[in-house]
Design a protein around this motif. Structure first.
Motif, mmCIF file in Angstrom:
data_model
loop_
_atom_site.group_PDB
_atom_site.id
_atom_site.type_symbol
_atom_site.label_atom_id
_atom_site.label_comp_id
_atom_site.label_asym_id
_atom_site.label_seq_id
_atom_site.Cartn_x
_atom_site.Cartn_y
_atom_site.Cartn_z
ATOM 1 N N LEU A 43 0.820 -1.205 0.000
ATOM 2 C CA LEU A 43 0.000 0.000 0.000
ATOM 3 C C LEU A 43 0.857 1.258 0.000
ATOM 4 O O LEU A 43 0.554 2.237 -0.685
ATOM 5 C CB LEU A 43 -0.937 -0.006 1.212
ATOM 6 C CG LEU A 43 -2.052 -1.056 1.192
ATOM 7 C CD1 LEU A 43 -2.801 -1.072 2.516
ATOM 8 C CD2 LEU A 43 -3.012 -0.780 0.037
ATOM 9 N N ARG A 44 1.944 1.232 0.744
ATOM 10 C CA ARG A 44 2.811 2.410 0.830
ATOM 11 C C ARG A 44 3.491 2.694 -0.492
ATOM 12 O O ARG A 44 3.554 3.842 -0.948
ATOM 13 C CB ARG A 44 3.868 2.176 1.922
ATOM 14 C CG ARG A 44 4.802 3.359 2.177
ATOM 15 C CD ARG A 44 5.988 2.919 2.998
ATOM 16 N NE ARG A 44 6.849 2.006 2.245
ATOM 17 C CZ ARG A 44 7.707 1.155 2.825
ATOM 18 N NH1 ARG A 44 7.790 1.077 4.143
ATOM 19 N NH2 ARG A 44 8.467 0.377 2.078
ATOM 20 N N ASP A 45 4.005 1.644 -1.143
ATOM 21 C CA ASP A 45 4.788 1.822 -2.368
ATOM 22 C C ASP A 45 3.990 1.534 -3.636
ATOM 23 O O ASP A 45 4.563 1.580 -4.728
ATOM 24 C CB ASP A 45 6.026 0.912 -2.325
ATOM 25 C CG ASP A 45 6.981 1.275 -1.205
ATOM 26 O OD1 ASP A 45 6.890 2.411 -0.702
ATOM 27 O OD2 ASP A 45 7.807 0.418 -0.819
ATOM 28 N N ARG A 46 2.699 1.230 -3.487
ATOM 29 C CA ARG A 46 1.835 0.938 -4.632
ATOM 30 C C ARG A 46 2.401 -0.204 -5.479
ATOM 31 O O ARG A 46 2.538 -0.103 -6.703
ATOM 32 C CB ARG A 46 1.588 2.179 -5.499
ATOM 33 C CG ARG A 46 1.144 3.416 -4.752
ATOM 34 C CD ARG A 46 -0.062 3.166 -3.870
ATOM 35 N NE ARG A 46 -1.245 2.762 -4.628
ATOM 36 C CZ ARG A 46 -2.331 2.196 -4.073
ATOM 37 N NH1 ARG A 46 -2.354 1.937 -2.783
ATOM 38 N NH2 ARG A 46 -3.370 1.886 -4.819
ATOM 39 N N ILE A 47 2.736 -1.296 -4.826
ATOM 40 C CA ILE A 47 3.262 -2.481 -5.509
ATOM 41 C C ILE A 47 2.090 -3.391 -5.863
ATOM 42 O O ILE A 47 1.355 -3.829 -4.979
ATOM 43 C CB ILE A 47 4.270 -3.242 -4.628
ATOM 44 C CG1 ILE A 47 5.462 -2.333 -4.290
ATOM 45 C CG2 ILE A 47 4.746 -4.512 -5.329
ATOM 46 C CD1 ILE A 47 6.462 -2.972 -3.354
ATOM 47 N N PRO A 48 1.887 -3.703 -7.132
ATOM 48 C CA PRO A 48 0.748 -4.538 -7.533
ATOM 49 C C PRO A 48 0.788 -5.926 -6.892
ATOM 50 O O PRO A 48 1.855 -6.462 -6.567
ATOM 51 C CB PRO A 48 0.906 -4.637 -9.057
ATOM 52 C CG PRO A 48 1.672 -3.415 -9.435
ATOM 53 C CD PRO A 48 2.627 -3.192 -8.299
#
Length: 245
Positions: A43-48
């Motif tokens: 969520l923090r780094d927007r990792i799929p």
């Protein structure tokens, strides 16, 4: 491409992910020990929470689809990709069902004996609905032909096999595609698979799976042998597929 009249070449390719630049970002370099921490980093780094898989159509041609990485959260962007790519997947599966027939299995379906195939993908979806499921996501495996002369049994099923005369039978599973149906549920920041799931699947077989008695030659149709393993190819995000012409 020789199959262009059946499945157009452009249908083989999955759409791009809007967070493509983050697909290569790894969580494994961090000292992560729990699913909760993995999801917090996502969520923090927007990792799929998706990865692209390759599903063979024949020995030379494969098609792509996005699937969920176990233990990861599905970002809203992931769910949008899955939803918007769904018509393409269903178009491919509909053609395979029309060509070969689909065998639907639920919790109350018998796995031994002949199974009547359906040739309309809408009937497959109706079966899923009748099983009390909402088919939010599709998980697709291709399983190549397998012959197993050691672990086949005349009684039981793939989840709890009998030990009666295990050496007298050989199992033959032709190549097939196995489709599982999943529901998703919202959680903080995204979505996750709703687990455990009900047993609900569709199998598209290229032949009849059966066991054969090595002494008498008697054959019995069985859809619960589970002797083949998925042909599991994961496409790294930097890979550009080669297409046949």
């Amino acid at each position: 491409m020789l199959l262009d009249g059946f499945i157009p070449n452009e249908m083989m390719l999955a759409q791009q992910h809007p967070l493509t630049e983050n697909l290569t970002r790894s969580l494994f370099d961090t000292e992560v020990v729990s699913t909760k921490e993995v999801r917090e980093i996502q969520l923090r780094d927007r990792i799929p929470g998706l990865i692209k898989r390759l599903i063979p159509l024949n020995p030379l041609i494969s098609w792509e689809y996005w699937w969920c990485v176990p233990g990861k959260i599905l970002l809203p962007e992931d769910v949008e990709v899955l939803k918007s790519d769904r018509p393409r997947l269903e178009a491919i599966l509909a053609k395979l069902v029309w060509l070969l027939g689909g065998h639907c299995f639920g919790e109350n379906t018998r796995w031994d004996g002949d199974s009547s195939p359906v040739y309309d993908w809408q009937q497959v979806l109706a079966f899923v609905e009748a099983c009390g499921m909402k088919a939010d996501l599709l998980d697709i495996d291709f399983l190549p032909t397998a012959i197993d002369p050691h672990s086949l049994y005349p009684q039981g099923n793939g989840h709890g096999k009998s030990t009666e005369n295990p050496q007298e039978y050989v199992a033959i599973e032709p190549a097939h595609w196995h489709i599982e149906f999943f529901q998703i549920q919202p959680i903080e920041g995204g979505f996750e698979l709703a687990l455990p799931k009900k047993l609900c699947s569709c199998q598209i077989w290229t032949g009849r799976p059966f066991i054969k008695n090595l002494q008498t030659g008697e054959t019995l149709t069985r859809y619960d042998l589970w002797v083949s393993s998925p042909h599991d190819f994961i496409m790294p995000p930097w890979f550009e597929p080669l297409t046949s012409s």
